[in-house]
Design an enzyme around this catalytic site. Sequence first.
Site, PDB file in Angstrom:
ATOM      1  N   PRO A  59      38.662  36.989  34.452  1.00 62.69           N
ATOM      2  CA  PRO A  59      39.075  37.687  33.239  1.00 62.69           C
ATOM      3  C   PRO A  59      38.454  37.077  31.988  1.00 62.69           C
ATOM      4  CG  PRO A  59      40.969  37.106  34.584  1.00 62.69           C
ATOM      5  CD  PRO A  59      39.788  36.418  35.162  1.00 62.69           C
TER       6      PRO A  59
ATOM      7  N   ILE B 116      37.935  41.682  36.979  1.00 65.44           N
ATOM      8  CA  ILE B 116      37.658  42.264  38.287  1.00 65.44           C
ATOM      9  C   ILE B 116      39.028  42.520  38.905  1.00 65.44           C
ATOM     10  CG2 ILE B 116      36.671  41.917  40.577  1.00 65.44           C
ATOM     11  CD1 ILE B 116      34.679  39.954  39.233  1.00 65.44           C
TER      12      ILE B 116
ATOM     13  N   LYS C 126      45.317  35.562  38.578  1.00 64.30           N
ATOM     14  CA  LYS C 126      44.009  34.924  38.747  1.00 64.30           C
ATOM     15  C   LYS C 126      44.146  33.438  38.447  1.00 64.30           C
ATOM     16  CE  LYS C 126      41.755  38.994  38.817  1.00 64.30           C
ATOM     17  NZ  LYS C 126      40.930  39.500  39.871  1.00 64.30           N
TER      18      LYS C 126
END
Length: 117
Positions: free
Chosen positions: A2, A66, A33
């Site tokens: 990110p 992603i 993440k």
Amino acid sequence: MPVFTLSTNVPSSKISDAFISELSSKLADLLHKPESYVAVHVIGDQKLSFGGDGKSPAGSALLKSIGSVGTSKQNNDIAKVLHPLIEKNLGIKQDRLYIEFVNLAASAVSHNGQTFG
């Protein structure tokens, strides 16, 4: 991977390292993440007008990731946390900040010499 970029007319001197650290940690949690992959870039002192007003605190942000962004539910869940956090730390009212969400393909981002997919 990110990446959160916030451009604002708030003076750089009012953007604390503690805020950037809190934002990084919050993004890692929200996006599920590792924080070691999160990049935060806050750019102050920008000439920025929002609704014709260039004096009051305002901002424009971009969150690229992603996965973990892109659906209405994902984006709204993130927005509900980020808007108040930014308002508390920088004084940018929630109606004077846009956050754009971009879901990237793993093959579109490289790190450490190779793409993620």
